[in-house]
Write a protein that holds these residues in place. Structure first.
Motif, PDB file in Angstrom:
ATOM      1  N   ALA A  29       0.117   4.502 -10.803  1.00  0.00           N
ATOM      2  CA  ALA A  29      -0.973   5.273 -10.178  1.00  0.00           C
ATOM      3  C   ALA A  29      -1.524   6.317 -11.138  1.00  0.00           C
ATOM      4  CB  ALA A  29      -0.514   5.921  -8.864  1.00  0.00           C
ATOM      5  N   GLY A  65      -4.192   5.577 -13.420  1.00  0.00           N
ATOM      6  CA  GLY A  65      -5.532   5.273 -13.927  1.00  0.00           C
ATOM      7  C   GLY A  65      -5.489   4.508 -15.232  1.00  0.00           C
ATOM      8  N   ALA A 104      -4.308   1.199 -15.240  1.00  0.00           N
ATOM      9  CA  ALA A 104      -4.267  -0.215 -14.845  1.00  0.00           C
ATOM     10  C   ALA A 104      -2.871  -0.828 -14.934  1.00  0.00           C
ATOM     11  CB  ALA A 104      -5.271  -1.030 -15.660  1.00  0.00           C
ATOM     12  N   GLY A 160      -0.662  -1.592 -12.437  1.00  0.00           N
ATOM     13  CA  GLY A 160      -0.484  -2.686 -11.479  1.00  0.00           C
ATOM     14  C   GLY A 160      -1.307  -3.899 -11.897  1.00  0.00           C
ATOM     15  N   ASP A 191       0.451  -5.877 -14.517  1.00  0.00           N
ATOM     16  CA  ASP A 191       1.527  -6.724 -13.986  1.00  0.00           C
ATOM     17  C   ASP A 191       0.952  -7.960 -13.288  1.00  0.00           C
ATOM     18  OD1 ASP A 191       3.072  -4.676 -14.912  1.00  0.00           O
ATOM     19  OD2 ASP A 191       3.380  -3.760 -12.953  1.00  0.00           O
ATOM     20  N   ASP A 222      -9.788  -4.423 -12.203  1.00  0.00           N
ATOM     21  CA  ASP A 222      -9.296  -4.183 -13.564  1.00  0.00           C
ATOM     22  C   ASP A 222      -8.480  -5.354 -14.114  1.00  0.00           C
ATOM     23  OD1 ASP A 222     -10.331  -1.625 -13.930  1.00  0.00           O
ATOM     24  OD2 ASP A 222      -8.477  -0.583 -13.369  1.00  0.00           O
ATOM     25  N   THR A 268      -6.718   5.346  -6.316  1.00  0.00           N
ATOM     26  CA  THR A 268      -8.044   4.936  -6.805  1.00  0.00           C
ATOM     27  C   THR A 268      -9.095   4.969  -5.678  1.00  0.00           C
ATOM     28  OG1 THR A 268      -6.990   3.604  -8.522  1.00  0.00           O
ATOM     29  CG2 THR A 268      -9.283   3.072  -8.011  1.00  0.00           C
TER      30      THR A 268
HETATM   31  N1  LIG Z   1       3.012  -4.082 -10.171  1.00  0.00           N
HETATM   32  C1  LIG Z   1       2.660  -2.879  -9.701  1.00  0.00           C
HETATM   33  N2  LIG Z   1       2.917  -1.793 -10.424  1.00  0.00           N
HETATM   34  C2  LIG Z   1       2.540  -0.570  -9.955  1.00  0.00           C
HETATM   35  N3  LIG Z   1       1.932  -0.355  -8.784  1.00  0.00           N
HETATM   36  C3  LIG Z   1       1.673  -1.412  -8.034  1.00  0.00           C
HETATM   37  C4  LIG Z   1       1.998  -2.708  -8.459  1.00  0.00           C
HETATM   38  N4  LIG Z   1       1.581  -3.566  -7.538  1.00  0.00           N
HETATM   39  C5  LIG Z   1       1.028  -2.828  -6.563  1.00  0.00           C
HETATM   40  N5  LIG Z   1       1.067  -1.528  -6.835  1.00  0.00           N
HETATM   41  C6  LIG Z   1       0.500  -0.453  -5.974  1.00  0.00           C
HETATM   42  O1  LIG Z   1      -0.723  -0.023  -6.571  1.00  0.00           O
HETATM   43  C7  LIG Z   1      -0.827   1.393  -6.569  1.00  0.00           C
HETATM   44  C8  LIG Z   1      -1.624   1.793  -7.806  1.00  0.00           C
HETATM   45  O2  LIG Z   1      -0.789   1.628  -8.904  1.00  0.00           O
HETATM   46  P1  LIG Z   1      -1.317   1.360 -10.378  1.00  0.00           P
HETATM   47  O3  LIG Z   1      -0.200   1.730 -11.291  1.00  0.00           O
HETATM   48  O4  LIG Z   1      -1.892   0.009 -10.516  1.00  0.00           O
HETATM   49  O5  LIG Z   1      -2.505   2.415 -10.453  1.00  0.00           O
HETATM   50  P2  LIG Z   1      -3.572   2.687 -11.525  1.00  0.00           P
HETATM   51  O6  LIG Z   1      -2.965   2.463 -12.865  1.00  0.00           O
HETATM   52  O7  LIG Z   1      -4.152   4.007 -11.212  1.00  0.00           O
HETATM   53  O8  LIG Z   1      -4.655   1.547 -11.294  1.00  0.00           O
HETATM   54  P3  LIG Z   1      -6.135   1.438 -11.928  1.00  0.00           P
HETATM   55  O9  LIG Z   1      -6.150   2.135 -13.241  1.00  0.00           O
HETATM   56  O10 LIG Z   1      -6.301  -0.069 -12.078  1.00  0.00           O
HETATM   57  O11 LIG Z   1      -7.027   2.030 -10.899  1.00  0.00           O
HETATM   58  C9  LIG Z   1       0.616   1.895  -6.559  1.00  0.00           C
HETATM   59  O12 LIG Z   1       0.710   3.122  -5.913  1.00  0.00           O
HETATM   60  C10 LIG Z   1       1.364   0.788  -5.832  1.00  0.00           C
HETATM   61  O13 LIG Z   1       1.464   1.070  -4.452  1.00  0.00           O
END
Ligand SMILES: Nc1ncnc2c1ncn2[C@@H]1O[C@H](COP(=O)(O)OP(=O)(O)OP(=O)(O)O)[C@@H](O)[C@H]1O
Ligand SMILES: C[C@](O)(CO)[C@H](O)COP(=O)(O)OP(=O)(O)OC[C@H]1O[C@@H](n2ccc(N)nc2=O)[C@H](O)[C@@H]1O
Length: 300
Positions: free
Chosen positions: A98, A100, A102, A104, A107, A138, A179
């Motif tokens: 979470a 920002g 990317a 998730g 993965d 993303d 997000t």
């Molecule tokens: N493989 C994963 N790893 C991390 N979070 C995941 C995953 N799959 C689902 N999630 C959910 O997605 C939410 C956002 O996590 P993520 O780490 O992708 O955020 P982010 O990096 O801010 O995303 P983005 O930059 O694409 O907006 C997490 O709080 C979690 O609940």
């Protein structure tokens, strides 16, 4: 047999955001740069159904059920190509959750490529990119890496040239930001104002192509930054600390709350890293450079 895929994080060097569309998404001009912070996704056939495990400093925040983007990727691919999704997916997580960057999405792309390799589906690159777009805006970029312009909701990619290595420092915040909440705050802040169509900066694209860090620093923008700062005002202090320590540019990465600092060289990166770590304004600090390659099979 197992397949391991390494997938990079991203920073958005330009994030131009249009008005909310009827489907709730926003049209973007989204210039992605992949950077060398990686998650590793390993898939192994499993006798007891689809299973997910995760290791790493943020592992406790990662869902281990079918909402995990890696599980969703395996299920979508299995469904399309008539395979069984009975796999153990192990995620070695180094990308902040979470944040920002990317994580998730990385993965999701990693599990897709790993399952595709394991199951020998013969899916084309276009078919894989299509599944990525279904998983999230993303995710296609996590598959391709390098640098690219994302239009539509960010999923339609045009690769961009890069003429050199860009050095970055990333400050991880003490909590995450959602997000959708940041996009909602963007809409709230835009209420009553005309939001122009998002347009990619040709000057910024030329700076990437030349490997010119000074011009890149002068042209980076993030339309989500005011919204992220509104929800997380303490980030202003982190940005100021990095700037004072000599960063060429300081910005929120995507929807935040990770802050990104473009620096001239590895020495400057070390100085900015030290200043941020000493400031107490963030949870941890990492250095990384880009462009980095997209999802890559590293073991089988
Ligand atoms: N493989 C994963 N790893 C991390 N979070 C995941 C995953 N799959 C689902 N999630 C959910 O997605 C939410 C956002 O996590 P993520 O780490 O992708 O955020 P982010 O990096 O801010 O995303 P983005 O930059 O694409 O907006 C997490 O709080 C979690 O609940
Ligand atoms: C902020 C960025 O990370 C910049 O690269 C992306 O735009 C977000 O991409 P993502 O996390 O893959 O987002 P998705 O999973 O597709 O969408 C999550 C939520 O973010 C919002 N969202 C996302 C992308 C977009 N172009 N407009 C949006 O409004 C929507 O509320 C959506 O429900």
């Amino acid at each position: 047999m197992s397949v391991t895929v390494r997938v990079p994080a991203k920073v958005n060097v330009q994030l131009a955001v249009g008005a909310a569309r009827p489907d709730g998404f926003h049209d973007l001009a989204n210039v992605f740069l992949a950077v060398g912070l990686y998650d590793e996704v390993t898939v192994t056939p499993s006798a007891d159904g689809l299973r997910i495990t995760c290791e790493g400093p943020d592992a406790g925040q990662v869902p281990l059920d079918r909402t995990n983007l890696a599980a969703r990727a395996a299920l979508l691919l299995a469904d399309r190509y008539g395979r069984s999704a009975d796999v153990h997916i192990h995620i070695a997580k180094d990308i902040p959750v979470a944040g920002g960057m990317a994580g998730g999405s990385a993965d999701g792309a990693g599990a897709l490529l790993a399952c595709d390799t394991l199951w020998e589906t013969d899916a084309s690159r276009e078919e894989l990119l299509d599944i990525c777009a279904e998983l999230g805006s993303d995710v296609p970029f996590s598959l391709v890496g390098g640098a690219a312009l994302g239009t539509g909701r960010g999923e339609r990619l045009t690769p961009l040239e890069t003429g050199g290595t860009f050095h970055w420092v990333f400050a991880m915040a003490s909590r995450g930001l959602s997000t959708p909440a940041v996009f909602r705050e963007f809409d709230r802040l835009a209420e009553g104002r005309h939001v122009p169509e998002p347009v990619a900066s040709q000057e910024l694209i030329a700076a990437l192509a030349k490997g010119d860090a000074d011009t890149l620093a002068a042209t980076v923008t993030n339309d989500l930054q005011p919204a992220a700062l509104s929800l997380f005002p303490e980030l202003a202090g982190t940005l100021a600390t990095g700037r004072e320590a000599g960063a060429l540019a300081a910005l929120v990465s995507g929807s935040g709350p990770t802050t990104a600092f473009l620096v001239r060289d590895p020495e400057s990166a070390a100085a900015v890293q030290r200043a941020l770590a000493a400031s107490g304004t963030c949870r941890s600090v990492r250095t990384a450079s880009g462009p980095a390659p997209g999802a890559t099979v590293t073991g089988r």
